[in-house]
Design an enzyme around this catalytic site. Structure first.
Site, PDB file in Angstrom:
ATOM      1  N   PHE A 149       0.815  -1.225   0.000  1.00 46.12           N
ATOM      2  CA  PHE A 149       0.000   0.000   0.000  1.00 46.12           C
ATOM      3  C   PHE A 149       0.843   1.267   0.000  1.00 46.12           C
ATOM      4  O   PHE A 149       0.361   2.333  -0.375  1.00 46.12           O
ATOM      5  CB  PHE A 149      -0.927   0.002   1.230  1.00 46.12           C
ATOM      6  CG  PHE A 149      -0.242   0.428   2.507  1.00 46.12           C
ATOM      7  CD1 PHE A 149      -0.071   1.781   2.800  1.00 46.12           C
ATOM      8  CD2 PHE A 149       0.265  -0.509   3.409  1.00 46.12           C
ATOM      9  CE1 PHE A 149       0.581   2.186   3.962  1.00 46.12           C
ATOM     10  CE2 PHE A 149       0.917  -0.117   4.564  1.00 46.12           C
ATOM     11  CZ  PHE A 149       1.078   1.237   4.833  1.00 46.12           C
ATOM     12  N   SER A 226       5.554  -6.846   3.206  1.00 47.16           N
ATOM     13  CA  SER A 226       6.155  -7.155   4.506  1.00 47.16           C
ATOM     14  C   SER A 226       6.946  -8.465   4.432  1.00 47.16           C
ATOM     15  O   SER A 226       6.681  -9.316   3.572  1.00 47.16           O
ATOM     16  CB  SER A 226       5.048  -7.257   5.555  1.00 47.16           C
ATOM     17  OG  SER A 226       4.146  -8.272   5.174  1.00 47.16           O
ATOM     18  N   CYS A 281       9.584   1.886   3.213  1.00 46.80           N
ATOM     19  CA  CYS A 281      10.511   0.797   3.544  1.00 46.80           C
ATOM     20  C   CYS A 281      11.930   1.322   3.705  1.00 46.80           C
ATOM     21  O   CYS A 281      12.785   0.633   4.228  1.00 46.80           O
ATOM     22  CB  CYS A 281      10.471  -0.273   2.470  1.00 46.80           C
ATOM     23  SG  CYS A 281      11.106   0.347   0.926  1.00 46.80           S
TER      24      CYS A 281
HETATM   25  P1  NAD Z   1       1.723  -6.610   2.974  1.00 45.02           P
HETATM   26  O1  NAD Z   1       2.799  -7.628   3.016  1.00 45.02           O
HETATM   27  O2  NAD Z   1       0.637  -6.679   3.988  1.00 45.02           O
HETATM   28  O3  NAD Z   1       0.982  -6.644   1.545  1.00 45.02           O
HETATM   29  C1  NAD Z   1       1.692  -6.623   0.348  1.00 45.02           C
HETATM   30  C2  NAD Z   1       0.879  -7.333  -0.719  1.00 45.02           C
HETATM   31  O4  NAD Z   1       0.684  -8.704  -0.339  1.00 45.02           O
HETATM   32  C3  NAD Z   1      -0.511  -6.741  -0.939  1.00 45.02           C
HETATM   33  O5  NAD Z   1      -0.788  -6.729  -2.314  1.00 45.02           O
HETATM   34  C4  NAD Z   1      -1.421  -7.699  -0.190  1.00 45.02           C
HETATM   35  O6  NAD Z   1      -2.697  -7.792  -0.769  1.00 45.02           O
HETATM   36  C5  NAD Z   1      -0.695  -9.020  -0.320  1.00 45.02           C
HETATM   37  N1  NAD Z   1      -0.937  -9.901   0.841  1.00 45.02           N
HETATM   38  C6  NAD Z   1      -1.147  -9.524   2.127  1.00 45.02           C
HETATM   39  N2  NAD Z   1      -1.321 -10.597   2.918  1.00 45.02           N
HETATM   40  C7  NAD Z   1      -1.210 -11.683   2.110  1.00 45.02           C
HETATM   41  C8  NAD Z   1      -1.288 -13.083   2.346  1.00 45.02           C
HETATM   42  N3  NAD Z   1      -1.501 -13.588   3.568  1.00 45.02           N
HETATM   43  N4  NAD Z   1      -1.113 -13.905   1.299  1.00 45.02           N
HETATM   44  C9  NAD Z   1      -0.885 -13.425   0.066  1.00 45.02           C
HETATM   45  N5  NAD Z   1      -0.810 -12.110  -0.214  1.00 45.02           N
HETATM   46  C10 NAD Z   1      -0.964 -11.241   0.799  1.00 45.02           C
HETATM   47  O7  NAD Z   1       2.445  -5.182   3.011  1.00 45.02           O
HETATM   48  P2  NAD Z   1       1.795  -3.748   3.143  1.00 45.02           P
HETATM   49  O8  NAD Z   1       1.291  -3.560   4.530  1.00 45.02           O
HETATM   50  O9  NAD Z   1       0.883  -3.482   2.007  1.00 45.02           O
HETATM   51  O10 NAD Z   1       3.093  -2.834   2.916  1.00 45.02           O
HETATM   52  C11 NAD Z   1       3.987  -2.481   3.935  1.00 45.02           C
HETATM   53  C12 NAD Z   1       5.177  -3.404   3.975  1.00 45.02           C
HETATM   54  O11 NAD Z   1       5.837  -3.402   2.721  1.00 45.02           O
HETATM   55  C13 NAD Z   1       6.241  -2.958   4.976  1.00 45.02           C
HETATM   56  O12 NAD Z   1       6.713  -4.094   5.646  1.00 45.02           O
HETATM   57  C14 NAD Z   1       7.318  -2.338   4.108  1.00 45.02           C
HETATM   58  O13 NAD Z   1       8.622  -2.353   4.653  1.00 45.02           O
HETATM   59  C15 NAD Z   1       7.237  -3.199   2.903  1.00 45.02           C
HETATM   60  N6  NAD Z   1       7.833  -2.550   1.752  1.00 45.02           N
HETATM   61  C16 NAD Z   1       9.054  -2.979   1.337  1.00 45.02           C
HETATM   62  C17 NAD Z   1       9.671  -2.362   0.279  1.00 45.02           C
HETATM   63  C18 NAD Z   1      11.012  -2.819  -0.202  1.00 45.02           C
HETATM   64  O14 NAD Z   1      11.407  -2.382  -1.259  1.00 45.02           O
HETATM   65  N7  NAD Z   1      11.726  -3.668   0.505  1.00 45.02           N
HETATM   66  C19 NAD Z   1       9.025  -1.301  -0.379  1.00 45.02           C
HETATM   67  C20 NAD Z   1       7.771  -0.900   0.060  1.00 45.02           C
HETATM   68  C21 NAD Z   1       7.180  -1.539   1.131  1.00 45.02           C
END
Ligand code: NAD
Length: 498
Positions: A149, A226, A281
């Site tokens: 998000f 995440s 991130c």
């Molecule tokens: P998230 O992991 O909750 O969701 C990311 C994606 O995975 C979304 O599209 C979501 O729909 C999907 N998802 C969520 N739960 C799932 C499940 N159980 N099974 C399959 N798919 C699932 O992350 P978020 O809250 O949207 O974003 C924040 C996180 O992203 C933070 O931890 C941040 O550090 C990380 N992030 C990392 C980077 C990087 O480049 N390393 C960049 C941006 C964000």
């Protein structure tokens, strides 16, 4: 609440009212639309469209693909304000910050416009007697992206422009929390002349993600989110024989050395810790002060700046920080702030006391500052992903570096110093993928690649830049000889060598 955001399949918006979820405006704290949650059948439809579009797109000369990219780029530039407003309305970040994210996404498209150059391949004349050899980079087929998000436009733009410029077709599953910006971007891609089916967007949750991971037509998966989900995506998609890059969470430390320009460091830390409400991130969430004197000065100066931090709705461009993404996330961040004193740290500035007049239902917290954090405390170890900065006090630079090197995450880091030797030693020995020297958010430019170390990245190749050309293509090496007419060649049983 008026409309439901559907999917974008085969060049068209597609309605879907079967299973939906509310999309919120976090500044107002109320639902403003709904988003469709794709079924397995809808994901199948998107993959089928992408598969059908692949042969023609693969055979489209890279120069023609890049002409589509150039048109796409100028359309996006013309619609930058509109897209930034969509980001801000659903994510909450301030309009200027949304524009900043969008522009970093555009830079990846600028790089993708160079497809004819980066797909040229490698050639060796006279690799052996009368033998020429060359390597070509072939697209993989249908590839998928799953995104978080916090950068609803930029992170998808790390993926699909490079994948598509390389000749692949794409199915994106963006975050269900703020899907509108990327839906508009998809429409503009079609307007730029992209053939139907080359870029598809399915909105959804775990059901859609699992459908992508389990479909044998998906050749590769790019994920950003995440760490627990990144690990799940990596293990599941790899077990299903796919190429995977899965970028995870972070806890980025900045070291402040005693010789640093302290006022510049404080200004840099304010933006890096509290910009976008800490939901980046690459946000700095820990500052490691080398020496008590520098720690006292930092805490005092950060406290003063925090008292003046302008927190409000994303539509007000004079603001510096917006709301958090959701009520649940706000409660989680507030709970961490509450732990600080219990864990033995010192809560110096408590952001939970903030109210924004006219936006009382919004998901706002002020910036928080926690001093005397230590390893073992949850406020220090966990990714809080909110406007919370921890200060850790150490005596030496080695101690500061050890903290970073043993931490679970290794995304970004930074050192503030005027000492070139210390900076060089830091860059050489620190265990993180992206390193800044007096640069708090060392997000690589589009012609380098983005990725962390340790549990911040699962896979081998980073996002965008040169690594993405390798990730979205596979190599074919051709070795060729044309014997002269009439020359009879003998049989050789020895393994050929030159
Ligand atoms: P998230 O992991 O909750 O969701 C990311 C994606 O995975 C979304 O599209 C979501 O729909 C999907 N998802 C969520 N739960 C799932 C499940 N159980 N099974 C399959 N798919 C699932 O992350 P978020 O809250 O949207 O974003 C924040 C996180 O992203 C933070 O931890 C941040 O550090 C990380 N992030 C990392 C980077 C990087 O480049 N390393 C960049 C941006 C964000």
């Amino acid at each position: 609440m008026t409309h439901t955001i559907g999917h974008f399949i085969s060049g068209k918006l597609q309605a879907d009212e079967q299973r939906t979820q509310d999309v919120f405006n976090p500044a107002l704290g109320k639902a403003v639309s709904r988003v469709a949650l794709a079924s397995v059948a809808t994901v199948d439809e998107a993959i089928t469209a992408a598969q059908a579009a692949f042969p023609a797109w693969r055979n489209t000369p890279p120069l023609k693909r890049s002409r589509v990219m150039f048109r796409f780029l100028s359309l996006l530039e013309a619609h930058a304000d509109e897209i930034a407003s969509l980001i801000s309305a659903e994510h909450g970040k301030i309009h200027h910050d949304a524009l900043g994210e969008f522009r970093r996404g555009l830079e990846v498209i600028e790089y993708a416009c160079g497809a004819p150059e980066f797909l040229k391949g490698e050639h060796s004349k006279n690799a052996g007697p009368m033998i020429d050899s060359w390597s070509e980079f072939h697209p993989l087929g249908v590839v998928a992206g799953i995104t978080p998000f916090n950068f609803p436009a930029m992170v998808p733009m790390w993926m699909f422009p490079m994948a598509i410029a390389c000749g692949n077709t794409f199915v994106l599953k963006p975050s269900e929390k703020d899907p509108s910006a990327i839906m508009r971007v998809a429409e503009l891609f079609t307007e730029a002349g992209l053939p139907d089916g080359v870029f598809n967007v399915v909105n959804g949750d775990k059901e859609a993600v699992d459908a992508l991971l389990n479909d044998s037509r998906i050749q590769a998966v790019s994920f950003v989110g995440s760490t627990p989900i990144a690990e799940y995506i990596y293990t599941t998609a790899s077990a299903n024989g796919k190429r995977v890059q899965a970028l995870g969470g972070a806890k980025n430390h900045a070291i402040v050395m005693p010789d640093a320009d302290i006022d510049n460091a404080v200004n840099a830390l304010m933006g890096a810790a509290y910009g976008s409400c800490g939901e980046r991130c690459m946000a700095i969430s820990v500052v490691v002060a080398v020496g008590n004197e520098i720690a006292d000065e930092l805490v005092a100066k950060l406290t003063v700046q925090l008292q003046g931090l302008k927190v409000g709705p994303g539509t007000d461009n004079s603001m510096e920080m917006g709301p958090l993404i959701s009520k649940e996330h706000m409660a989680k961040v507030a709970a961490y702030i509450g732990m600080a004193d219990e864990e033995g740290a010192e809560l110096v500035v408590d952001g939970r006391k903030l109210t924004v007049t006219g936006y009382e239902e919004g998901y706002f917290l002020g910036g928080s500052l926690i001093d005397k954090a230590k390893p073992g405390m949850k406020v220090y170890e966990d990714e809080i992903f909110g406007p919370v900065l921890c200060v850790v006090r150490v005596e030496t630079m080695e101690e500061a570096m050890d903290l970073i090197n043993v931490h679970e995450y290794g995304n970004g880091t930074c050192i503030f110093t005027r000492d070139g030797e210390a900076a060089h030693y830091f860059c050489d020995n620190i265990q993180a993928g992206m390193v800044g020297v007096n640069v708090p958010l060392p997000v690589p430019v589009a012609f380098h690649s983005f990725g962390g170390w340790k549990r911040s990245l699962f896979g081998d190749l980073y996002a965008y830049g040169p690594d993405s050309v390798r990730f979205y293509t596979r190599r074919k090496t051709i070795t060729q000889r044309w014997p002269s007419a009439g020359v009879r060649e003998g049989t050789a049983y020895t393994f050929p060598s030159t």
